[in-house]
Design an enzyme around this catalytic site. Sequence first.
Site, PDB file in Angstrom:
ATOM      1  N   SER A   1     108.460 -52.027  10.269  1.00 15.49           N
ATOM      2  CA  SER A   1     107.642 -51.410   9.220  1.00 15.49           C
ATOM      3  C   SER A   1     107.109 -52.480   8.275  1.00 15.49           C
ATOM      4  O   SER A   1     107.747 -53.528   8.077  1.00 15.49           O
ATOM      5  CB  SER A   1     108.538 -50.452   8.427  1.00 15.49           C
ATOM      6  OG  SER A   1     107.913 -50.079   7.222  1.00 15.49           O
TER       7      SER A   1
ATOM      8  N   TYR B   1     115.924 -49.057   3.111  1.00 14.12           N
ATOM      9  CA  TYR B   1     115.172 -48.748   4.337  1.00 14.12           C
ATOM     10  C   TYR B   1     114.530 -50.031   4.899  1.00 14.12           C
ATOM     11  O   TYR B   1     114.697 -50.370   6.070  1.00 14.12           O
ATOM     12  CB  TYR B   1     114.099 -47.685   4.045  1.00 14.12           C
ATOM     13  CG  TYR B   1     113.109 -47.531   5.179  1.00 14.12           C
ATOM     14  CD1 TYR B   1     113.506 -46.956   6.384  1.00 14.12           C
ATOM     15  CD2 TYR B   1     111.796 -47.985   5.064  1.00 14.12           C
ATOM     16  CE1 TYR B   1     112.606 -46.833   7.448  1.00 14.12           C
ATOM     17  CE2 TYR B   1     110.894 -47.871   6.113  1.00 14.12           C
ATOM     18  CZ  TYR B   1     111.303 -47.289   7.299  1.00 14.12           C
ATOM     19  OH  TYR B   1     110.415 -47.186   8.342  1.00 14.12           O
TER      20      TYR B   1
ATOM     21  N   LYS C   1     115.193 -52.368   8.428  1.00  7.54           N
ATOM     22  CA  LYS C   1     114.150 -52.746   9.398  1.00  7.54           C
ATOM     23  C   LYS C   1     114.144 -54.264   9.602  1.00  7.54           C
ATOM     24  O   LYS C   1     114.013 -54.747  10.723  1.00  7.54           O
ATOM     25  CB  LYS C   1     112.779 -52.262   8.924  1.00  7.54           C
ATOM     26  CG  LYS C   1     112.611 -50.759   9.014  1.00  7.54           C
ATOM     27  CD  LYS C   1     112.611 -50.284  10.457  1.00  7.54           C
ATOM     28  CE  LYS C   1     112.602 -48.781  10.590  1.00  7.54           C
ATOM     29  NZ  LYS C   1     112.731 -48.332  11.979  1.00  7.54           N
TER      30      LYS C   1
END
Length: 327
Positions: free
Chosen positions: A117, A141, A145
């Site tokens: 991402s 988050y 990643k």
Amino acid sequence: MTWLITGGAGYIGAHVARAMSGAGERVVVLDDLSTGVAGRLPAEIPLVRGSLLDRDAVDGVLAEHEVTGVVHLAAKKQVGESVEQPLRYYWENLHGLTVLLDAVVAAGVGRFLFSSSAAVYGVPDVELITEETPAVPINPYGETKLAGEWLVRATGKAHGIATGCLRYFNVAGAARPELADTGVFNIIPMFFDRISRGEAPRVFGDDYPTPDGTGVRDYIHVADLADAHLAAARRLAERPGAGDLTLNIGRGVGVSVRELADLVAEVTGHRTPPVIEARRPGDAAKAVASVELIARELGWTATRDVRDMVASAWEGWQAQHRPAPVG
Ligand SMILES: NC(=O)c1ccc[n+]([C@@H]2O[C@H](COP(=O)([O-])OP(=O)(O)OC[C@H]3O[C@@H](n4cnc5c(N)ncnc54)[C@H](O)[C@@H]3O)[C@@H](O)[C@H]2O)c1
């Protein structure tokens, strides 16, 4: 080759599974249906219901379907939730990935594509974000990643697996209404949610150093994103053995929140002007991808514009929110 698509019943995964299957690749999906929808997949794509966290389930699908490559999309993806529940995000996204990679190594699978991402970059102050821009995520988050990319590359290097890490920018739209995103976490569904209830869409911050003062982002149509996965998977298939391809996936075009709100008003006919609220912590003024590397490496560029994204997402939204027929 047979490709295992984890999270293939999800919003992006279903587009990827259909694009790859439609192009003649053999695919099988592993999904625990925690946010996925089985009906997004056509009957010819086998769906195994199970979790990444269940090693027996992962071993089973790899062996039964003689999997030779993996496209790994299954993950938790809500930034705000990751701030509140970091342990859950690290467990699901990183422990899940470790289980999967260990099974991949044991089964001798030679290709692995990872769904990363733009969140890995954090909030860099640059015109265009290249793959060389330092990765400094600002929430759990994004951290999962980035650490996920490290795990994927290190495993690929150690075990001779061709790997790819695809850093998606803002994904939107739908190839068909029934494949649309069902969550209200991204800006376009958030606008639809407000206007459908007769409320003004909310814009967070109009005092950024951008041409109209609102945040600028790079939006990519999910059908273009799916085509990029097909191109990347085929590249890995041609190039077995160690080696990694880390690529941005966007359009390289900045669109402001105000421009997006205008387009939503035009497409939907709901013309209530947006209300301006305070900036949200952690939102960058601008995040636009450099897409030179992916064009050079895969010969891929996006073909669909933001109007296509808004119009197709609106069709999907209306299909999901149509009142059930009476009687
Ligand atoms: N949507 C975006 O804008 C965006 C942007 C950048 C990256 N991504 C990444 O793309 C991937 C797909 O996102 P999406 O938008 O399609 O989300 P989604 O929630 O629609 O899809 C995730 C899928 O994974 C499945 N899943 C979750 N945990 C699982 C587990 N432990 N075992 C098996 N299946 C599991 C879910 O049921 C779902 O079908 C994610 O990795 C996400 O982080 C998404």
